[in-house]
Design an enzyme around this catalytic site. Structure first.
Site, PDB file in Angstrom:
ATOM      1  N   ALA A  10       3.650  21.987  34.042  1.00 41.64           N
ATOM      2  CA  ALA A  10       3.457  20.942  32.916  1.00 41.64           C
ATOM      3  C   ALA A  10       4.838  20.392  32.778  1.00 41.64           C
ATOM      4  CB  ALA A  10       3.024  21.628  31.180  1.00 41.64           C
ATOM      5  N   CYS A  11       4.857  19.075  33.315  1.00 40.44           N
ATOM      6  CA  CYS A  11       6.331  18.480  33.537  1.00 40.44           C
ATOM      7  C   CYS A  11       6.145  17.015  32.867  1.00 40.44           C
ATOM      8  CB  CYS A  11       6.369  18.251  34.990  1.00 40.44           C
ATOM      9  SG  CYS A  11       6.023  19.779  36.021  1.00 40.44           S
ATOM     10  N   THR A  12       7.465  16.524  33.177  1.00 41.74           N
ATOM     11  CA  THR A  12       7.528  15.058  32.717  1.00 41.74           C
ATOM     12  C   THR A  12       8.153  14.199  33.764  1.00 41.74           C
ATOM     13  OG1 THR A  12       7.672  15.659  30.230  1.00 41.74           O
ATOM     14  CG2 THR A  12       8.444  13.523  30.728  1.00 41.74           C
TER      15      THR A  12
END
Length: 477
Positions: A10-12
């Site tokens: 779950a990244c940006t």
């Protein structure tokens, strides 16, 4: 997600075109978020030519793919264990192509009903490994991965970042076989946070858009588009739920607030644009700040002055689950051996330091190749994590010391790159040049670890006085 598998990272993500940066570099960047204790390694895979056909087989879901005989040299950040897959995540290959994968996303039930995900299709753990060593441009990367998705299927909904010396691309795999990609305009940037982000697809503009072969036909035949005059990928394939407004859109809002403060928007807006222009040309340090950010100077900062509810209303960009953060910087004005920098921050971005490695280096420091699930001091990942753990319970006491260290190292590492760039331009023999760039990369890593260890030792010593069993005797007794 379970402790034994890595279903989503779950990244940006951030992508920046060459005319949107102050120095003319192209950058793609991402925080890799999964678990608070799950070490990453940093490695270099050498150029390799196989004499017979090689087949990649995923230890995660059984995905299989025959590979080309020749694989390029490339950098990567694999997991400490390959039991659940390699998850190499990010790197730059010998042809100067940068890749980061993946930005986990979600498609709606309607489109998944028409084209379900494929259980043994390609997923995050395999994407970098089967794509990056076999491409010579960012556009080739989109095409190769797109062909794999169309023929083998995809097991997850994902976003993938590509860049070379000319352009940056963002690709989204929505369903089992449907995908689309858009070139980031040179004077623009994009911030993406666990949502399908692509908007209007111009099928006639093949210079700036690429899609699955029958994407338009698939949508039409399954009556998936509610607008006959538009083909908005996000609206057709994406989700539009309350969880998006809590988990994803606030991060995009904060990124655009930092890079384009002239535009006023709301953190829960479902209509934030995918492509945005910065008010001022961006520096690499601007990306570092954003990747390490947690809504500073807003009431939503978990470390700020808002109410308890405000401070935990939205999911921040930097958080304890970050395994590593990277900025892949390509500098077109420099020769191929010098122009790629793999900036890597191990552990929690807000508590770590971005260390520059020339992408052409021969090997990585031994500390970056070590680390298992439990703490060990011989691991660079764990040494960065240890510093953050010491700061966490006493942030008001130690936070400023950490910020001072980070500032000092940014200056020293930036200076190191300036000096080594100039020296490298004077070295004309390739072998000698690669050895020099490897040496400088190792020195950068050693400098950062030395200073981190120094502050760690200082904080351990000072923390002995913070025990709840401590007792201050009145001097008059």
């Amino acid at each position: 997600m379970t402790d034994n598998t890595k279903d989503f990272s779950a990244c940006t993500s951030i992508l920046v075109g060459k005319k949107a940066t102050a120095d003319g570099s192209i950058m793609i960047a991402r925080n890799e978020d999964f678990k608070t204790a799950w070490p990453k390694h940093f490695v270099v895979h050498p150029h390799h030519k196989s004499l017979k056909q090689q087949t990649f087989i995923s230890s995660d879901n059984g995905f299989r793919l025959e590979l080309p005989l020749i694989s390029s040299k490339y950098t990567a950040t694999p997991e400490w264990t390959d039991q659940y897959g390699t998850f190499e995540e990010d790197g730059i290959n010998e042809d100067g192509v940068a890749m980061s994968a993946t930005e986990s996303a979600y498609a709606n039930e309607r489109v998944l009903g028409a084209d379900p995900l494929v259980k043994n299709g390609i997923g995050e753990e395999a994407i970098v490994t089967v794509v990056l060593p076999y491409i010579k441009t960012a556009r080739e990367g989109v095409a190769r991965l797109g062909k794999i998705v169309e023929t083998k299927g995809a097991s997850e909904t994902n976003g993938v970042l590509f860049a070379d010396n000319d352009e940056a691309w963002y690709m989204e795999i929505a369903t089992g076989h449907c995908w689309a990609a858009q070139r980031i305009p040179d004077d623009c940037y994009a911030v993406v946070a666990n949502q399908l982000a692509l908007e209007e697809i111009d099928f006639a503009d093949t210079a700036n858009f690429m899609t699955a072969t029958n994407l338009k036909k698939f949508v039409t035949e399954n009556r998936l588009n509610s607008d006959n005059f538009s083909f908005n990928f996000r609206k057709i394939f994406g989700t539009h739920e309350l969880s998006d407004e809590i988990y994803s859109t606030p991060r995009v809002w904060y990124g655009q607030k930092q890079f384009t403060p002239s535009i006023i928007s709301e953190p829960t807006s479902e209509s934030l644009p995918f492509i945005q222009k910065p008010d001022n040309l961006l520096h690499r340090e601007d990306l570092e700040f954003l990747l390490a950010s947690h809504f500073q100077r807003t009431v939503y900062d978990p470390l700020g002055v808002g109410t308890a509810e405000q401070k935990h209303r939205f999911r921040p960009i930097s958080l304890a689950e970050t395994q590593e953060s990277h900025i892949l910087q390509l500098r077109p004005w420099l020769p191929k051996e010098i122009n790629g920098l793999h900036w890597l921050a191990l552990g929690v971005t807000a508590q770590s330091v971005f260390v520059p490695f020339y992408a052409s280096l021969k090997d990585t420091p031994v500390e970056y190749q070590k680390g298992i699930e439990t703490f060990s001091f011989d691991s660079a990942y764990w040494r960065y994590k240890l510093l953050g753990i010491l700061v966490d319970p006493h942030y008001l006491t130690y936070g400023e010391k950490l910020k001072a260290l980070q500032k000092d190292l940014r200056i020293k590492l930036n200076h190191s790159v300036h000096i080594s760039d100039r020296q490298a331009l004077k070295i004309f023999k390739k072998d000698k040049l690669i050895s020099y760039l490897t040496k400088k990369s190792h020195e950068n890593a050693a400098l950062a670890l030395k200073e981190v260890d120094k502050l760690t030792a200082q904080l351990i010593t000072q923390s002995t006085d913070l025990s709840p069993l401590n007792f201050k005797t009145d001097e008059n007794l």
